[in-house]
Write a protein that holds these residues in place. Structure first.
Motif, PDB file in Angstrom:
ATOM      1  N   LEU A 173       0.821  -1.215   0.000  1.00 42.18           N
ATOM      2  CA  LEU A 173       0.000   0.000   0.000  1.00 42.18           C
ATOM      3  C   LEU A 173       0.856   1.266   0.000  1.00 42.18           C
ATOM      4  N   SER A 174       2.075   1.177   0.560  1.00 40.87           N
ATOM      5  CA  SER A 174       2.929   2.370   0.611  1.00 40.87           C
ATOM      6  C   SER A 174       3.581   2.666  -0.740  1.00 40.87           C
ATOM      7  N   GLU A 175       3.485   1.743  -1.688  1.00 40.56           N
ATOM      8  CA  GLU A 175       4.147   1.919  -2.982  1.00 40.56           C
ATOM      9  C   GLU A 175       3.199   2.530  -4.001  1.00 40.56           C
ATOM     10  N   SER A 176       2.658   3.685  -3.622  1.00 39.28           N
ATOM     11  CA  SER A 176       1.687   4.381  -4.495  1.00 39.28           C
ATOM     12  C   SER A 176       2.347   4.949  -5.747  1.00 39.28           C
ATOM     13  N   ASP A 177       3.670   5.004  -5.732  1.00 45.38           N
ATOM     14  CA  ASP A 177       4.377   5.492  -6.922  1.00 45.38           C
ATOM     15  C   ASP A 177       4.511   4.412  -7.987  1.00 45.38           C
ATOM     16  N   LYS A 178       4.053   3.165  -7.637  1.00 43.57           N
ATOM     17  CA  LYS A 178       4.116   2.060  -8.582  1.00 43.57           C
ATOM     18  C   LYS A 178       2.736   1.518  -8.966  1.00 43.57           C
ATOM     19  N   LEU A 220      -3.184  -6.691  -2.366  1.00 40.40           N
ATOM     20  CA  LEU A 220      -2.333  -7.021  -3.506  1.00 40.40           C
ATOM     21  C   LEU A 220      -2.590  -6.041  -4.645  1.00 40.40           C
ATOM     22  N   PRO A 221      -1.535  -5.504  -5.284  1.00 45.45           N
ATOM     23  CA  PRO A 221      -1.721  -4.578  -6.415  1.00 45.45           C
ATOM     24  C   PRO A 221      -2.401  -5.281  -7.600  1.00 45.45           C
ATOM     25  N   THR A 222      -3.291  -4.536  -8.282  1.00 49.73           N
ATOM     26  CA  THR A 222      -3.963  -5.089  -9.481  1.00 49.73           C
ATOM     27  C   THR A 222      -3.671  -4.248 -10.723  1.00 49.73           C
ATOM     28  N   HIS A 223      -3.373  -2.937 -10.529  1.00 47.36           N
ATOM     29  CA  HIS A 223      -3.120  -2.037 -11.649  1.00 47.36           C
ATOM     30  C   HIS A 223      -1.859  -1.204 -11.381  1.00 47.36           C
ATOM     31  N   ASP A 224      -1.148  -0.907 -12.441  1.00 47.95           N
ATOM     32  CA  ASP A 224       0.060  -0.086 -12.291  1.00 47.95           C
ATOM     33  C   ASP A 224      -0.293   1.367 -12.119  1.00 47.95           C
ATOM     34  N   LEU A 225       0.722   2.261 -12.084  1.00 51.67           N
ATOM     35  CA  LEU A 225       0.513   3.682 -11.804  1.00 51.67           C
ATOM     36  C   LEU A 225      -0.363   4.339 -12.865  1.00 51.67           C
TER      37      LEU A 225
END
Length: 830
Positions: free
Chosen positions: A774-779, A788-793
């Motif tokens: 969640l802290s990797e909002s730049d990615k 879990l991430p589902t979409h990129d930036l």
């Protein structure tokens, strides 16, 4: 002749030495004519030996004494010939000694020296039995002795000691001091004129005017200089003077206080000393009339040279010659060369006629460096700075001719002679002094490599012209160059090292060991690496000597010092004799001290392995064998001049003259102290008193090293006590502390890194898997319900591959987080 007496043996021995049989029989007949050899005569071994030399009695009636003697001996021996029975006993018939043959043996190696006259290693054969006459070119004394001088004089000292003490030649060693020379004259005048100038205290305006005049003259010389290193040095000198003159000029313009001006003038005067001295000499040198200055300067520097040689443990020559003391002999020498047709006078000077000499059938010019004949630069350097003016050069019949005698100019010392007042040339001094003391032919002449041409070639020519021979020198030895860290030593390169400077860094023994580790005839590079090798060799040898001394101090009864040899002792002894043979072969091969030291190191290594094996087996090493090896190594190092003490084993402790008394006096007390300490340590370990153990270690590590004492503790074995050079011990202690400090810092650094890694791991374990991305909002822009991430930036859905990779990371973090929660539940860190 009394039977069985030893009186006849010498006579028989001399007769047996006569090779011609007829002459031998006549000598025997004459001997027997004075002896009774029949009545009351009993046989001696000498009779039997002489009897064996004759196949039958002589038939010549004049030799009747031999015939009667022969028949008498034959009767006594019972008709059996060739048997040598004891005195007065009759030999048993039919028994003979078996035929004896001498061993084949091996051809002993002969000493060979590298001879510059042949550029080969030639077998060394003195002209007069065991006596060796040797002349060595000494220094020109006008400045401090430097490491270039040390290169020659230490090397020749080693060669001289080896010839005298190892090969047992009777060496007569002669060396000169050049105290009349162009360099000395110029330096003496410069010093004199500068001191007069300083004492005169010229006004500031006059000083500045003179400085500018000197700078102008100096700049002209600088422009003529082609050597880049020398040119750079001269440029630095000029700049330094200019920078020193500027503040004085500013002070004069600003009308500063007289004290400030005087202080700045003094700074300028000191900075400009060399430049101003040269200018004063060029303008006022001819006005110097005080001849005493030309003897004071070389006398001072000769004294400093002798002090340096003594500090280096270089043996003094058997005879020392000074040019100033041999002027009459030099004049006579020059006169005879002229009389022999090889010299000519010109304007008060006398020159050697090289063309006339070279054209003679019995002579040859340029024996050492024939390819350099005609080298005008080298020839002019040999003539000297004061002797290469245009008028001087025009006096010669040929540019290759050189001065035997120089007409003195105003401002130069002079002596009366048939050609007017003058002074000796450079080359003639050695010829006259060596010829006076050593005669028409010497065995060895030595000098530095750079003296081969023109100095030594000219020496040879004028000496052989004087003696009308072609063998003034039989063996010419030249020591190699010395470089400083790979560069030529020169003031221009700022790497000029005096002997006194070198001795501040290293001991005379260490310098000598460095020289021993190189061939005397090759270039030696004086550098930190060279000296480190010498220091390591010294330490390696010293440790061996100290270990052997410790073994020899162990108490043993008079019979216990002789122990049965096992296979290990036999092998070590065989290796010892093999190494001695190798050392001898190396010394015969042009006195190859480098190989000798390598063989000595190898021998010590084998001894160390032997002692280590005995230590491991808890068995005493054979003290007699190790003492024999140590005494041999000490003997060799003493021959090389690396040990001064006559009766010591190994390197002396405490300096020359103190080793024997110091060691024999102090060691019993140190041994008692060591044994007491060992007893206290044993009780402290048993009673568990760590403070006492700490005090014991402090005594070993801190107190005794300050006194030059090293204690070496070995588990299950007695403590070893060693007397070592204090400075060496303190360096060892500092090195040990440095290594321990480095280990401590490395250990602390490793612990810190481990702690940081564990802290980082703990911090990572604390993060729930649902929060890790969640802290990797730049990615990433979108996440599912588990985090879990589902979409990129950019909002694009992640590929299956990317999603799979992130899923693996999620599962790994999930496992880590569960471990963390379990740790917390069990009371671990939160």
């Amino acid at each position: 002749m009394a039977g069985c007496s030893g009186e006849q043996a010498p006579a028989y021995t001399s007769i047996l030495g006569i090779s011609d049989e007829a002459a031998r029989v006549r000598a025997l007949n004459e001997h027997l004519s004075t002896r009774s050899y029949v009545h009351g005569y009993s046989l001696s071994q000498a009779d039997v030996d002489m009897f064996r030399q004759l196949s039958a009695p002589p038939t010549d009636a004049q030799l009747f004494h031999v015939a009667r003697w022969f028949r008498h001996i034959e009767a006594v021996l019972g008709g059996v010939r060739g048997i040598g029975e004891p005195c007065g006993l009759q030999a048993s018939k039919g028994r003979r000694q078996p035929q004896w043959s001498p061993p084949t043996g091996s051809e002993p190696c002969k000493l060979r020296l590298y001879n510059s006259l042949t550029r080969n290693k030639d077998v060394f054969i003195p002209q007069n039995g065991n006596r060796v006459t040797w002349y060595c070119c000494g220094p020109t004394v006008y400045d401090a002795s430097h490491m270039g001088h040390a290169r020659s004089y230490i090397s020749f000292d080693i060669l001289r000691r080896v010839l005298r003490d190892y090969f047992k030649f009777d060496v007569f060693y002669c060396m000169n001091i050049t105290d009349i020379d162009d360099k000395i004259i110029k330096r003496a005048r410069q010093n004199c004129l500068f001191e007069r100038y300083r004492e005169r205290r010229p006004p500031t305006a006059q000083l500045l005017e003179d400085i500018h005049a000197a700078l102008k003259s100096f700049s002209g010389k600088l422009d003529e200089t082609t050597d880049p290193d020398k040119k750079q040095m001269l440029e630095r000198m000029r700049l330094a003077v200019q920078l020193a003159a500027a503040p004085l000029e500013e002070a004069v313009r600003s009308h500063l206080a007289a004290e400030d001006i005087a202080r700045r003038a003094q700074v300028l005067l000191e900075e400009a000393k060399d430049l101003l001295s040269d200018w004063l000499d060029s303008t006022l040198g001819s006005e110097v009339t005080d001849n005493s200055i030309f003897s004071k300067l070389p006398k001072f520097w000769e004294g400093e040279f002798h002090k340096d040689m003594e500090a280096l443990n270089v043996l003094p020559p058997d005879v020392l010659t000074r040019v100033s003391e041999y002027v009459p002999e030099i004049v006579n020498f020059v006169q005879k060369i002229v009389d022999n047709g090889y010299g000519y006078a010109s304007n008060g000077s006398v020159y050697f006629d090289t063309a006339k000499f070279a054209s003679s059938e019995r002579h040859s010019y340029g024996k050492l460096v024939p390819e350099a004949v005609g080298d005008q630069k080298a020839l002019q350097e040999g003539e000297g700075d004061l002797s290469i003016s245009a008028d001087r050069l025009s006096e010669k019949r040929s540019p290759s001719d050189f001065a035997l005698w120089k007409a003195s100019k105003p401002g130069e010392p002079s002596w009366p002679c048939p050609w007017g007042k003058g002074r000796p040339g450079w080359h003639i001094e050695c010829s006259a002094m060596a010829g006076t003391l050593l005669g028409a032919s010497m065995d060895i002449h030595g000098g530095g490599f750079d003296l081969r041409f023109p100095h030594h070639d000219n020496e040879l020519a004028q000496s052989e012209a004087y003696f009308e021979n072609d063998c003034w020198v039989r063996y010419f030895l030249h020591t190699g160059h010395l470089t400083i860290a790979g560069c030529k030593m020169s003031k221009s390169l700022k790497n000029f090292i005096t002997i006194k400077d070198a001795l501040k860094k290293h001991s005379a023994r260490q310098l000598r060991l460095a020289f021993l580790m190189h061939s005397w005839k090759d270039t030696l590079d004086y550098s930190s690496n060279t000296m480190e090798s010498a220091l390591q060799f010294e330490k390696f040898m010293n440790e061996f000597f100290l270990n052997v001394k410790d073994i020899l101090r162990a108490p043993v009864d008079i019979t216990g010092q002789f122990e049965k040899w096992e296979e290990e002792e036999a092998e070590l002894n065989e290796s010892f004799y093999s190494k001695k043979a190798a050392v001898h072969a190396a010394l015969c091969d042009n006195i190859d001290t480098r190989t000798v030291l390598e063989e000595m190191r190898a021998l010590v290594s084998q001894c160390n392995l032997y002692m280590a094996a005995r230590k491991t087996a808890r068995r005493r090493p054979n003290r007699a064998l190790l003492e024999t090896v140590a005494l041999y190594l000490t003997h060799m190092l003493r021959i090389f001049g690396a040990i001064e003490e006559e009766n010591s084993l190994g390197f002396p402790v405490g300096g020359p003259g103190t080793s024997l008394n110091l060691e024999s006096t102090v060691m019993p007390y140190l041994q008692v102290l060591s044994e007491f300490r060992e007893g206290v340590r044993k009780i402290a370990r048993e009673k568990k008193v760590p403070e006492v153990l700490q005090l014991s270690d402090a005594l070993r590590d801190d107190v005794l090293p300050e006194l030059g004492v090293r204690l070496e503790d070995h588990e299950g074995l007695p403590t070893v006590v060693k007397l070592v050079d204090r400075e060496m011990l303190l360096k060892e202690r500092e090195e040990k502390r440095r290594v321990e400090e480095e280990k401590r810092k490395k250990k602390e650094e490793a612990a810190r890194r481990k702690q940081e890694q564990e802290a980082a791991k703990l911090a990572k374990m604390k993060i729930p898997p649902s929060e890790m991305f969640l802290s990797e909002s730049d990615k990433y822009s979108k996440f599912d319900e588990n985090g879990l991430p589902t979409h990129d930036l950019e909002g694009k859905e992640l590929s299956k591959g990317q999603a799979k990779k992130l899923k693996k990371l999620f599962e790994a973090q999930e496992k880590l987080h569960k471990e963390y929660l379990q740790m917390v539940q069990n009371g671990g860190p939160e």
